[in-house]
Scaffold this motif. Structure first.
Motif, mmCIF file in Angstrom:
data_model
loop_
_atom_site.group_PDB
_atom_site.id
_atom_site.type_symbol
_atom_site.label_atom_id
_atom_site.label_comp_id
_atom_site.label_asym_id
_atom_site.label_seq_id
_atom_site.Cartn_x
_atom_site.Cartn_y
_atom_site.Cartn_z
ATOM 1 N N THR A 55 -19.792 8.259 -39.094
ATOM 2 C CA THR A 55 -20.115 6.897 -39.509
ATOM 3 C C THR A 55 -20.435 6.873 -40.995
ATOM 4 N N THR A 151 -23.959 1.905 -35.810
ATOM 5 C CA THR A 151 -23.500 3.283 -35.598
ATOM 6 C C THR A 151 -22.535 3.352 -34.424
ATOM 7 N N GLN A 154 -19.116 1.697 -35.345
ATOM 8 C CA GLN A 154 -18.278 2.518 -36.223
ATOM 9 C C GLN A 154 -17.710 3.731 -35.496
ATOM 10 N N SER A 155 -18.530 4.367 -34.663
ATOM 11 C CA SER A 155 -18.045 5.542 -33.942
ATOM 12 C C SER A 155 -16.890 5.180 -33.020
ATOM 13 N N VAL A 519 -13.378 3.751 -40.388
ATOM 14 C CA VAL A 519 -14.410 3.136 -39.552
ATOM 15 C C VAL A 519 -14.774 1.736 -40.005
#
Length: 521
Positions: A55, A151, A154-155, A519
């Motif tokens: 991230t 987080t 984005q992952s 991302v």
């Protein structure tokens, strides 16, 4: 399976076993082959030890585990833990982003994401646990839980999944942001809103809005509509911007710079413009010896303090033209006289300017705000000292009156980093400015690097509250809105990384840039 025997069967079905007739062996074989086969043991699926989610900014801690992680499925949903109903907006946003259901305050089931308030971590911290095909994000405040959802988002965007294990994350600095000069160049509300969404995914939490300068005054005014530029934001647009910012846990910090940079106000009030002893007007400078000057600035400060709900107000204080001459008292005798009248026979123009800063800070403090001011408005010596409660926004050591950053820190002042060597994106690149690069920020800058390229001693770290990347529109036509957005994308991304975690990054710049592209989209 074959029948039991004391040896391997030979050619033609004969057995090599001693004393075992061949017809017995044949019968046993027939019985065995007609029976159901015994089941083989089912192998247990094993997983490699997980690695940290990728991230931007990088998570600060990840406890690895073995497991499949979590992926969004048609059956998955976002739920809110009991007692955490205030997270409904965060839950709805995440569900929409991941294209899964939002089910509200119900019990979590397999495949779900659960958001919960709780724990004793630092402000804006969060814990994200991925286990048993579920994700649970907890934090002591809503901002922390929100950053946990960034987080996760984005992952999933980068890899399709959230790795098994536990993320424990928190920012290094409490103030992390972007500053935009909308006074010299008009930016639309839609452009600003796009930047806020970009900031939120980078876990940035402060948006500085410099809306008054010599070239323009860009927000509608009820108290002084005569100062407002033709191109401006309506208050309805500002309220829309503020509502979005609040939902993304971003505080908007307004700035009305004075006693310099007031050209747009002074065009409507020329009687208040500063003149030297020869009668020559000074660009953008207001005459701080006149009672009307404080009156109009304070009326504007109070009006916009009521419009902006955040905890800060920037009052400027930089580049006052009366202090850039060799003898301020000789050039501006009216200021020198006012200084002596207010602060005593030994006072000078510098003291009058410092008193102006304190008075404006008192106005916004009475409105419930913490005042911010540019570092070159804090002077050494003199009879009047700037109030210690004003946050120093350190941008340069080049201006007259500017001091090395360690001086402010040694006085116990709190400082915010806007180092013009790294963090200033000045349109048209005038005055030896060059457009900053993300790589240089990523590899060379930290919050300790307040001036030039040399960090202050690490012991001052706790006094440095954070930093902001700044867009200044000196040559406003040099770039379009779209070009500005594209030009600041990677520098802002690098700044966000270093404000979230000031340690040397583990990832190379090339890998970081490729990851950010992946991302963030």
């Amino acid at each position: 399976m074959t029948a039991c025997s004391n040896g391997s069967s030979g050619p033609g079905g004969a057995t090599s076993g001693v004393g075992t007739p061949s017809n017995v062996t044949s019968a046993a074989t027939s019985a065995a082959t007609s029976a159901a086969p015994e089941p083989s043991p089912t192998p247990t699926r094993t997983f490699p030890l997980s690695t940290a989610p990728l991230t931007v900014p990088a998570v600060r801690s990840h406890e690895a585990a073995r497991g499949p992680g979590w992926r969004p499925t048609p059956e998955a949903g976002v739920v809110i833990a009991r007692g955490s109903e205030g997270l409904a907006d965060e839950g709805r946003l995440l569900a929409g982003e991941l294209k899964i259901a939002y089910r509200g305050a119900v019990a979590a089931r397999a495949g779900d994401i659960e958001l919960a308030l709780g724990g004793k971590g630092a402000p804006e911290s969060y814990t994200l646990t991925t286990r048993d095909d579920r994700v649970r994000i907890t934090g002591p405040d809503q901002a922390g839980v929100f950053y946990g959802t960034r987080t996760l988002k984005q992952s999933v965007r980068g890899s399709g999944a959230m790795p098994e294990g536990v993320v424990a994350d928190a920012p290094a600095k409490p103030q992390r942001g972007l500053n935009v000069d909308i006074a010299r160049k008009h930016f639309t509300a839609e452009w600003i809103e796009a930047r806020l969404r970009e900031m939120a995914d980078l876990k940035l939490n402060q948006f500085g809005l410099h809306f008054s300068d010599d070239q323009g005054f860009r927000i509608a005014s009820d108290t002084h509509p005569e100062v407002v530029s033709a191109q401006h934001l309506t208050k309805a647009e500002v309220r829309r911007i503020l509502a979005l910012a609040q939902s993304l846990h971003i505080t908007v910090v307004p700035e009305i710079d004075s006693p310099g940079h007031l050209g747009a106000v002074l065009r409507a009030h020329p009687d208040l413009q500063l003149r030297n002893v020869q009668g020559t007007l000074r660009q953008g400078a207001i005459d701080i010896s006149k009672p009307g000057s404080a009156r109009i600035v304070d009326e504007l400060l109070r009006e916009y303090a009521g419009l902006f709900p955040g905890g800060w107000f920037h009052v400027g204080a930089d580049e006052y033209q009366a202090l850039t001459v060799s003898s301020p008292a000789a050039s501006y005798p009216q200021l020198a006289t006012a200084a002596r009248q207010k602060y005593g026979p030994g006072a000078g123009v510098q003291d009058l300017a410092e008193g102006w800063l304190n008075d404006r800070a008192a106005v916004v403090r009475d409105a419930g705000k913490v005042a911010k001011a540019w570092n070159d408005g804090f002077f050494r010596g003199g009879l009047v000292t700037a109030d210690k409660g004003i946050e120093v926004e350190y941008w340069t050591g080049k201006e007259i009156g500017a001091r090395p950053p360690a001086e402010y820190l040694a006085e116990g002042r709190k400082v915010v980093n806007l180092n013009d060597e790294f963090l200033y994106y000045v349109l048209g690149e005038p005055n030896q400015f060059t457009y900053p690069t993300g790589r240089r920020i990523y590899e060379q800058w930290t919050p300790l690097v307040l001036r030039g390229t040399t960090p202050v001693p690490a012991r001052y770290g706790p006094q440095i509250l954070g930093g902001r990347f700044a867009v200044w529109c000196d040559l406003s036509r040099a770039q379009t809105q779209a070009q500005v957005a594209d030009g600041i994308r990677m520098p802002l991304t690098a700044t966000a990384q270093k404000l979230w975690d000031a340690r040397e990054p583990a990832m190379s710049w090339d890998r970081f840039r490729a990851l950010a592209t992946k991302v963030r989209g």
